[in-house]
Motif scaffolding. Structure first.
Motif, PDB file in Angstrom:
ATOM      1  N   GLN A  67       0.840  -1.202   0.000  1.00  0.00           N
ATOM      2  CA  GLN A  67       0.000   0.000   0.000  1.00  0.00           C
ATOM      3  C   GLN A  67       0.879   1.258   0.000  1.00  0.00           C
ATOM      4  OE1 GLN A  67      -2.808   0.210   3.204  1.00  0.00           O
ATOM      5  NE2 GLN A  67      -3.632   2.159   2.550  1.00  0.00           N
ATOM      6  N   GLU A  68       1.911   1.256   0.820  1.00  0.00           N
ATOM      7  CA  GLU A  68       2.820   2.408   0.869  1.00  0.00           C
ATOM      8  C   GLU A  68       3.569   2.564  -0.454  1.00  0.00           C
ATOM      9  OE1 GLU A  68       4.161   2.675   5.503  1.00  0.00           O
ATOM     10  OE2 GLU A  68       4.779   0.891   4.379  1.00  0.00           O
ATOM     11  N   LEU A  69       4.011   1.449  -1.023  1.00  0.00           N
ATOM     12  CA  LEU A  69       4.721   1.498  -2.302  1.00  0.00           C
ATOM     13  C   LEU A  69       3.802   2.017  -3.410  1.00  0.00           C
ATOM     14  CD1 LEU A  69       6.590  -1.902  -2.024  1.00  0.00           C
ATOM     15  CD2 LEU A  69       7.658   0.366  -1.963  1.00  0.00           C
ATOM     16  N   ARG A  70       2.560   1.545  -3.430  1.00  0.00           N
ATOM     17  CA  ARG A  70       1.594   1.997  -4.434  1.00  0.00           C
ATOM     18  C   ARG A  70       1.348   3.502  -4.286  1.00  0.00           C
ATOM     19  NH1 ARG A  70      -2.525  -1.746  -4.003  1.00  0.00           N
ATOM     20  NH2 ARG A  70      -1.596  -2.947  -5.670  1.00  0.00           N
ATOM     21  N   SER A  71       1.269   3.980  -3.065  1.00  0.00           N
ATOM     22  CA  SER A  71       1.081   5.412  -2.818  1.00  0.00           C
ATOM     23  C   SER A  71       2.279   6.210  -3.331  1.00  0.00           C
ATOM     24  CB  SER A  71       0.873   5.642  -1.328  1.00  0.00           C
ATOM     25  OG  SER A  71       0.741   7.005  -1.052  1.00  0.00           O
ATOM     26  N   MET A  72       3.473   5.708  -3.078  1.00  0.00           N
ATOM     27  CA  MET A  72       4.681   6.376  -3.563  1.00  0.00           C
ATOM     28  C   MET A  72       4.665   6.452  -5.086  1.00  0.00           C
ATOM     29  SD  MET A  72       7.486   4.598  -1.050  1.00  0.00           S
ATOM     30  CE  MET A  72       8.924   5.417  -1.724  1.00  0.00           C
ATOM     31  N   LEU A  73       4.295   5.353  -5.737  1.00  0.00           N
ATOM     32  CA  LEU A  73       4.263   5.331  -7.197  1.00  0.00           C
ATOM     33  C   LEU A  73       3.189   6.260  -7.755  1.00  0.00           C
ATOM     34  CD1 LEU A  73       4.918   1.575  -7.985  1.00  0.00           C
ATOM     35  CD2 LEU A  73       6.492   3.499  -8.243  1.00  0.00           C
ATOM     36  N   SER A  74       2.094   6.399  -7.057  1.00  0.00           N
ATOM     37  CA  SER A  74       1.050   7.344  -7.495  1.00  0.00           C
ATOM     38  C   SER A  74       1.575   8.774  -7.480  1.00  0.00           C
ATOM     39  CB  SER A  74      -0.179   7.236  -6.596  1.00  0.00           C
ATOM     40  OG  SER A  74      -0.819   6.011  -6.782  1.00  0.00           O
ATOM     41  N   ARG A  75       2.305   9.114  -6.429  1.00  0.00           N
ATOM     42  CA  ARG A  75       2.890  10.458  -6.350  1.00  0.00           C
ATOM     43  C   ARG A  75       3.951  10.649  -7.440  1.00  0.00           C
ATOM     44  NH1 ARG A  75       2.564   9.119  -0.919  1.00  0.00           N
ATOM     45  NH2 ARG A  75       4.800   8.769  -0.755  1.00  0.00           N
ATOM     46  N   ILE A  76       4.727   9.613  -7.702  1.00  0.00           N
ATOM     47  CA  ILE A  76       5.742   9.693  -8.753  1.00  0.00           C
ATOM     48  C   ILE A  76       5.075   9.901 -10.105  1.00  0.00           C
ATOM     49  CG2 ILE A  76       7.442   8.335 -10.049  1.00  0.00           C
ATOM     50  CD1 ILE A  76       8.223   7.095  -7.279  1.00  0.00           C
ATOM     51  N   GLU A  77       4.009   9.146 -10.365  1.00  0.00           N
ATOM     52  CA  GLU A  77       3.330   9.289 -11.654  1.00  0.00           C
ATOM     53  C   GLU A  77       2.761  10.697 -11.812  1.00  0.00           C
ATOM     54  OE1 GLU A  77       0.548   6.881 -14.759  1.00  0.00           O
ATOM     55  OE2 GLU A  77       0.392   6.315 -12.657  1.00  0.00           O
ATOM     56  N   ALA A  78       2.202  11.251 -10.772  1.00  0.00           N
ATOM     57  CA  ALA A  78       1.698  12.628 -10.839  1.00  0.00           C
ATOM     58  C   ALA A  78       2.835  13.597 -11.160  1.00  0.00           C
ATOM     59  CB  ALA A  78       1.019  13.006  -9.537  1.00  0.00           C
ATOM     60  N   GLY A  79       3.998  13.376 -10.574  1.00  0.00           N
ATOM     61  CA  GLY A  79       5.166  14.207 -10.866  1.00  0.00           C
ATOM     62  C   GLY A  79       5.639  14.046 -12.288  1.00  0.00           C
ATOM     63  N   ILE A  80       5.578  12.820 -12.799  1.00  0.00           N
ATOM     64  CA  ILE A  80       5.979  12.563 -14.184  1.00  0.00           C
ATOM     65  C   ILE A  80       5.085  13.336 -15.134  1.00  0.00           C
ATOM     66  CG2 ILE A  80       5.971  10.797 -15.998  1.00  0.00           C
ATOM     67  CD1 ILE A  80       7.056   8.830 -13.913  1.00  0.00           C
ATOM     68  N   VAL A  81       3.789  13.286 -14.894  1.00  0.00           N
ATOM     69  CA  VAL A  81       2.844  14.002 -15.759  1.00  0.00           C
ATOM     70  C   VAL A  81       3.188  15.485 -15.796  1.00  0.00           C
ATOM     71  CG1 VAL A  81       0.431  14.695 -16.000  1.00  0.00           C
ATOM     72  CG2 VAL A  81       0.986  12.330 -15.439  1.00  0.00           C
ATOM     73  N   GLN A  82       3.408  16.057 -14.632  1.00  0.00           N
ATOM     74  CA  GLN A  82       3.703  17.486 -14.551  1.00  0.00           C
ATOM     75  C   GLN A  82       5.048  17.822 -15.196  1.00  0.00           C
ATOM     76  OE1 GLN A  82       3.977  19.003 -10.576  1.00  0.00           O
ATOM     77  NE2 GLN A  82       3.464  21.058 -11.220  1.00  0.00           N
ATOM     78  N   LEU A  83       6.102  17.108 -14.848  1.00  0.00           N
ATOM     79  CA  LEU A  83       7.434  17.408 -15.386  1.00  0.00           C
ATOM     80  C   LEU A  83       7.558  17.071 -16.865  1.00  0.00           C
ATOM     81  CD1 LEU A  83       9.718  16.139 -12.495  1.00  0.00           C
ATOM     82  CD2 LEU A  83       9.312  18.501 -13.179  1.00  0.00           C
ATOM     83  N   HIS A  84       6.968  15.971 -17.274  1.00  0.00           N
ATOM     84  CA  HIS A  84       7.092  15.537 -18.664  1.00  0.00           C
ATOM     85  C   HIS A  84       6.401  16.518 -19.607  1.00  0.00           C
ATOM     86  CE1 HIS A  84       8.224  12.710 -21.694  1.00  0.00           C
ATOM     87  NE2 HIS A  84       6.980  12.427 -22.034  1.00  0.00           N
ATOM     88  N   SER A  85       5.304  17.108 -19.173  1.00  0.00           N
ATOM     89  CA  SER A  85       4.601  18.057 -20.038  1.00  0.00           C
ATOM     90  C   SER A  85       5.403  19.339 -20.243  1.00  0.00           C
ATOM     91  CB  SER A  85       3.219  18.377 -19.476  1.00  0.00           C
ATOM     92  OG  SER A  85       3.335  19.050 -18.247  1.00  0.00           O
ATOM     93  N   SER A  86       6.231  19.704 -19.281  1.00  0.00           N
ATOM     94  CA  SER A  86       7.013  20.931 -19.415  1.00  0.00           C
ATOM     95  C   SER A  86       8.405  20.701 -20.002  1.00  0.00           C
ATOM     96  CB  SER A  86       7.126  21.648 -18.073  1.00  0.00           C
ATOM     97  OG  SER A  86       7.791  20.831 -17.136  1.00  0.00           O
ATOM     98  N   ASN A  87       8.984  19.525 -19.824  1.00  0.00           N
ATOM     99  CA  ASN A  87      10.337  19.211 -20.323  1.00  0.00           C
ATOM    100  C   ASN A  87      10.408  17.774 -20.832  1.00  0.00           C
ATOM    101  OD1 ASN A  87      11.555  21.713 -19.498  1.00  0.00           O
ATOM    102  ND2 ASN A  87      11.414  20.970 -17.408  1.00  0.00           N
ATOM    103  N   PRO A  88       9.725  17.440 -21.924  1.00  0.00           N
ATOM    104  CA  PRO A  88       9.632  16.042 -22.331  1.00  0.00           C
ATOM    105  C   PRO A  88      10.948  15.388 -22.769  1.00  0.00           C
ATOM    106  CG  PRO A  88       8.681  17.467 -23.996  1.00  0.00           C
ATOM    107  CD  PRO A  88       9.005  18.331 -22.810  1.00  0.00           C
ATOM    108  N   SER A  89      11.923  16.160 -23.168  1.00  0.00           N
ATOM    109  CA  SER A  89      13.157  15.523 -23.647  1.00  0.00           C
ATOM    110  C   SER A  89      14.381  15.901 -22.820  1.00  0.00           C
ATOM    111  CB  SER A  89      13.396  15.885 -25.115  1.00  0.00           C
ATOM    112  OG  SER A  89      13.568  17.274 -25.239  1.00  0.00           O
ATOM    113  N   GLU A  90      14.180  16.487 -21.702  1.00  0.00           N
ATOM    114  CA  GLU A  90      15.296  16.896 -20.862  1.00  0.00           C
ATOM    115  C   GLU A  90      16.002  15.699 -20.249  1.00  0.00           C
ATOM    116  OE1 GLU A  90      16.678  19.927 -19.986  1.00  0.00           O
ATOM    117  OE2 GLU A  90      15.483  20.730 -21.617  1.00  0.00           O
TER     118      GLU A  90
END
Length: 74
Positions: free
Chosen positions: A6-29
């Protein structure tokens, strides 16, 4: 200290949210890809050995959904 699924799944959910935000602003960085490598590695270090395959499948799903390269640490 090892985390529960459950804790690992929560961590991955937060990571995925960060990926969405960062990837949209710097997709090839290169820094973006180093960041994803680092955060996925950080989660794997908190995973019990018996949960390793389960965690790998979740990371695979995130990478596929978000169209990001697989982390080098997997």
């Amino acid at each position: 200290m090892l985390k529960s699924r459950q804790e690992l799944r929560s961590m991955l959910s937060r990571i995925e949210a960060g990926i969405v935000q960062l990837h949209s602003s710097n997709p090839s960085e290169p820094d973006f890809f180093r960041w994803t490598d680092g955060v996925f590695h950080g989660v794997r270090t908190q995973c019990a050995q018996e949960d390793d395959d389960w965690l790998f499948n979740l990371i695979d799903q995130i990478c596929t959904r978000q169209s990001v390269p697989y982390p080098a640490v997997l």
